[in-house]
Design a protein around this motif. Structure first.
Motif, PDB file in Angstrom:
ATOM      1  N   ALA A  84       0.732  -1.454   0.203  1.00 26.46           N
ATOM      2  CA  ALA A  84       0.000   0.221  -0.033  1.00 26.46           C
ATOM      3  C   ALA A  84       0.711   1.512  -0.320  1.00 26.46           C
ATOM      4  O   ALA A  84       2.018   1.496   0.357  1.00 26.46           O
ATOM      5  CB  ALA A  84      -0.570   0.035   0.840  1.00 26.46           C
ATOM      6  N   PRO A  85       0.427   2.603  -0.948  1.00 27.23           N
ATOM      7  CA  PRO A  85       1.296   3.414  -0.319  1.00 27.23           C
ATOM      8  C   PRO A  85       0.686   3.999   1.201  1.00 27.23           C
ATOM      9  O   PRO A  85      -0.067   3.447   1.404  1.00 27.23           O
ATOM     10  CB  PRO A  85       0.275   3.869  -1.725  1.00 27.23           C
ATOM     11  N   PRO A  86       2.105   5.184   1.574  1.00 34.42           N
ATOM     12  CA  PRO A  86       1.757   5.838   2.658  1.00 34.42           C
ATOM     13  C   PRO A  86      -0.005   5.951   2.730  1.00 34.42           C
ATOM     14  O   PRO A  86      -0.766   6.821   1.565  1.00 34.42           O
ATOM     15  CB  PRO A  86       1.941   6.709   3.007  1.00 34.42           C
ATOM     16  N   GLU A  87      -0.715   5.495   3.593  1.00 33.60           N
ATOM     17  CA  GLU A  87      -2.405   5.682   3.779  1.00 33.60           C
ATOM     18  C   GLU A  87      -2.952   7.487   4.476  1.00 33.60           C
ATOM     19  O   GLU A  87      -1.563   7.870   4.943  1.00 33.60           O
ATOM     20  CB  GLU A  87      -2.947   4.760   4.795  1.00 33.60           C
ATOM     21  N   THR A  88      -3.497   7.620   4.326  1.00 32.25           N
ATOM     22  CA  THR A  88      -4.469   8.533   5.168  1.00 32.25           C
ATOM     23  C   THR A  88      -5.232   8.926   5.731  1.00 32.25           C
ATOM     24  O   THR A  88      -6.133   7.521   5.941  1.00 32.25           O
ATOM     25  CB  THR A  88      -4.531  10.086   3.875  1.00 32.25           C
ATOM     26  N   LEU A  89      -6.026   9.650   7.003  1.00 31.56           N
ATOM     27  CA  LEU A  89      -7.252   8.819   7.022  1.00 31.56           C
ATOM     28  C   LEU A  89      -8.220   8.930   6.547  1.00 31.56           C
ATOM     29  O   LEU A  89      -9.234   7.939   6.879  1.00 31.56           O
ATOM     30  CB  LEU A  89      -7.273  10.215   8.680  1.00 31.56           C
ATOM     31  N   VAL A 493       4.855  17.078  -3.202  1.00 31.63           N
ATOM     32  CA  VAL A 493       4.883  17.103  -3.547  1.00 31.63           C
ATOM     33  C   VAL A 493       5.339  15.358  -3.975  1.00 31.63           C
ATOM     34  O   VAL A 493       5.220  14.655  -4.522  1.00 31.63           O
ATOM     35  CB  VAL A 493       5.923  17.207  -4.357  1.00 31.63           C
ATOM     36  N   GLU A 494       5.912  15.110  -3.011  1.00 34.61           N
ATOM     37  CA  GLU A 494       6.397  13.471  -3.376  1.00 34.61           C
ATOM     38  C   GLU A 494       4.786  12.632  -2.754  1.00 34.61           C
ATOM     39  O   GLU A 494       4.971  11.690  -2.518  1.00 34.61           O
ATOM     40  CB  GLU A 494       7.179  13.347  -1.439  1.00 34.61           C
ATOM     41  N   LEU A 495       3.615  13.091  -1.859  1.00 35.36           N
ATOM     42  CA  LEU A 495       3.323  13.011  -1.765  1.00 35.36           C
ATOM     43  C   LEU A 495       1.521  12.569  -2.520  1.00 35.36           C
ATOM     44  O   LEU A 495       1.312  11.270  -2.381  1.00 35.36           O
ATOM     45  CB  LEU A 495       2.848  13.149   0.035  1.00 35.36           C
ATOM     46  N   THR A 496       2.326  13.219  -3.906  1.00 31.13           N
ATOM     47  CA  THR A 496       0.271  13.129  -4.160  1.00 31.13           C
ATOM     48  C   THR A 496       1.027  12.931  -6.267  1.00 31.13           C
ATOM     49  O   THR A 496       2.164  13.994  -5.762  1.00 31.13           O
ATOM     50  CB  THR A 496      -0.343  13.973  -4.178  1.00 31.13           C
TER      51      THR A 496
END
Length: 661
Positions: A84-89, A493-496
């Motif tokens: 999985a990529p970094p998860e968000t709430l 920028v890294e996250l999206t």
């Protein structure tokens, strides 16, 4: 575009003929079917990703890591093998607690990221990609293809197959501009006497273009067709092919023996998942299909669910009048607390956010009705959630009315209610949204310390949500903490997937700090993503001019004016680039005809007046410019020089001392 174009648009009525034409162009092409009945949104892009990921994973693992969000958004079944990529709430929230949905621009950002993933794969191996049935593709695939034919890397050739040229305007325009149109000649059609024509139609998942299969299906016994659809749906479900549940499975269940039961259930699974991903056209299609299948009197809860999903999609897609009709129809049919709550909240948001003519007072009346209904709905925990949720909506309305102190009190009260009445693990997403909203109100009130504290707290709870980094960067920049602001922009920028606005904001900060190369790079990337972005075009041309690269500045001005004829900012910049005084003055005056307050054009024309010896005319232009930019030290300085040259030294001395030489 000429027929020598690298990309091709193959137009022919039959799939077999288009496939033959693609083979004639490149027999080693990778072909995918984009028909939305197969896998719903991203039927084509998902199939492409599934084919390319092994190549990328074996030869460039970082390429997969860098585009994991895009890959899993279009091919979610790969999560089992890729992780999985970094998860968000937001991504972790259970459906009952999902209160935030993605921007409709998300699909465009995913498309840009996918294009860059394909470019990385093309560096590993040259690619010829054939996307067939693009006329029947979901808008997500059509948007991706429109961007791909424009941005495809040199190692990629794109062939797009359609049965017609009658396509959505933006998609057709992209194909006309970036591909060569190739009319595909039909081969003679031959059909055997085949008793299985109906079955073959069904097994194609409704995508066949074979006239005999279509005719046989239309004439077949309805009970036979329904049984075949049930069989095909069960077969697909048994394969565990998740994307098929977004397209083929609900297609068959709707046409099977139990459309109002199994059909509605299948479409509900599809449109709920698409809503969570921001695929709003698919949400609307599935929800409206469910409404047509349901009896609102005997199936009220399912009808309410489908209707509110359709209303949400319509609002986000810029069709608020249609959304309002759905909500008012629901209120006319049912007066139970949950219907009143959901429709009252939705109508409030339509009037305070989505309607072109906002009516915040009417929105407040609707939200107050929703709050009253929420007090009657569900168990105590549900009542707490609904009350806080609706009062958060009221806070937005109060902020829109200019009542910022009242908005802040509402958000504070909501956070306190959740902390007091619900456990710390309940509604974590809602708590983060409230904190984010409170930060925005604090910022609007000018309390940057409180805004920064709230944004830092929300990032501790939800560190991988890029919007929070962007908003904190804006606050940090206002506080003068530029290094920290840049760090937040870099992290976002890294996250999206690519977001043009994010790179524009970072470029603006780089330019302020004198990091010209970095600012130019960000602005150039913005224009690669969105060539029609006028603000970025003007900013880049201006920055290039200031840095001495007049040739590059001129190219951007010319391209900008080709896309935005008569734009005053571009015309003013053009005037600065012209050596001939008469031509430069003509450009400035064109700019001023479009925008009499253009500071750049006024200052440029003033400089020409001054050079020509008409110092009072220069003073007049600079005085008008200062009315629009009263604190600009360069304008003050130059007016002082012009006043002295005009023999009005006393007036020149009246200028601020720091602005005189």
């Amino acid at each position: 575009m000429s027929v020598t174009a690298r990309h091709g648009w193959l137009v022919g009525a039959r799939r077999a003929d288009r496939a033959g034409a693609a083979t004639g162009i490149d027999g080693n092409h990778l072909g995918v079917d984009c028909h939305r009945r197969l896998r719903g949104p991203y039927s084509g892009a998902g199939a492409l990703v599934r084919a390319l990921v092994p190549l990328a994973r074996d030869n460039s693992p970082r390429l997969v890591r860098d585009h994991l969000v895009e890959i899993l958004s279009v091919a979610p079944e790969l999560r089992e093998t890729l992780g999985a990529p970094p998860e968000t709430l937001t991504s972790l929230a259970i459906p009952e607690e999902r209160i935030r949905f993605y921007s409709p621009l998300r699909t465009r950002r995913l498309a840009h990221g996918l294009v860059e993933f394909v470019a990385g794969c093309a560096e590993l191996r040259p690619l010829t990609l054939f996307f067939d049935n693009a006329h029947a593709a979901d808008p997500t695939d059509q948007e991706f293809l429109a961007i791909l034919v424009r941005r495809a890397s040199p190692g990629t050739r794109v062939l797009v197959g359609t049965a017609t040229t009658d396509l959505p305007d933006s998609f057709a325009a992209a194909l006309r501009e970036h591909t060569a149109t190739i009319a595909v000649r039909p081969a003679p059609a031959t059909h055997a006497d085949d008793a299985d024509l109906v079955r073959r139609h069904v097994d194609s998942d409704g995508t066949t273009d074979d006239p005999a299969e279509i005719a046989a299906y239309a004439c077949a016994d309805a009970a036979l067709r329904a049984a075949l659809h049930d069989r095909r749906a069960a077969e697909l479900e048994s394969l565990g092919d998740w994307p098929a549940r977004l397209g083929a499975v609900p297609y068959h269940r709707e046409r099977g023996t139990d459309p109002a039961g199994a059909g509605v259930a299948a479409w509900t699974v599809a449109f709920d998942w698409c809503l969570s991903m921001g695929y709003y056209h698919a949400v609307l299609d599935g929800a409206l299909r469910c409404r047509d299948l349901l009896d609102p009197d005997t199936q009220p809860q399912q009808y309410l669910r489908a209707s509110t999903r359709a209303g949400t999609a319509l609002a986000v897609l810029g069709r608020p009048d249609e959304a309002e009709r759905i909500y008012r129809d629901l209120r006319a049919r049912h007066d139970d607390p949950m219907t009143r709550l959901l429709t009252g909240y939705a109508l409030a948001m339509l009037h305070t956010r989505f309607h072109p003519r906002r009516d915040h007072v009417l929105a407040r009346a609707h939200i107050e009705d929703a709050i009253a209904a929420g007090a009657l709905a569900g168990d105590p925990a549900a009542r707490t959630f609904h009350t806080v949720f609706c009062r958060n909506g009221l806070a937005l309305i109060e902020a829109n009315l200019g009542n910022l102190t009242e908005a802040l009190a509402l958000v504070d009260d909501g956070l306190a209610s959740l902390d007091r009445e619900l456990g710390p693990d309940r509604h974590r997403l809602h708590r983060s949204v409230l904190l984010h909203n409170r930060a925005q109100v604090h910022a609007a009130l000018g309390d940057l310390d409180a805004a920064l504290a709230d944004l830092t707290a929300v990032l501790e709870a939800d560190p991988h949500y890029p919007e929070y980094h962007v908003d904190r960067a804006a606050i940090l920049r206002r506080r003068g903490e530029h290094a920290a602001a840049l760090a937040d922009y870099d992290r976002a920028v890294e996250l999206t997937p690519p977001i043009a606005e994010l790179h524009y904001n970072r470029a603006d900060l780089h330019a302020e700090l004198g990091n010209t190369a970095e600012a130019v790079a960000d602005l150039a990337y913005v224009l690669e993503l969105e060539p029609a972005d006028l603000l970025a075009r003007v900013a880049l041309a201006t920055l290039l001019l200031e840095s001495g690269d007049e040739a590059a500045a001129r190219r951007h001005v010319d391209e900008g004016l080709a896309r935005h004829p008569g734009d005053p900012d571009l015309l003013a910049t053009k005037g600065l680039l012209i050596e001939d005084a008469a031509d430069a003055r003509a450009a400035f005056e064109q700019a001023l005809a479009a925008d009499p307050g253009s500071v750049v054009a006024l200052a440029g024309r003033a400089a020409l007046h001054h050079e020509a010896g008409d110092h009072l005319a220069a003073v007049a232009d600079l005085t008008v410019a200062l009315a629009h930019a009263p604190d600009d030290p360069d304008l003050l300085h130059n007016r002082g020089i012009a006043l002295r040259a005009a023999g009005r030294r006393a007036a020149a001395v009246g200028q601020p001392r720091s602005c005189l030489v």
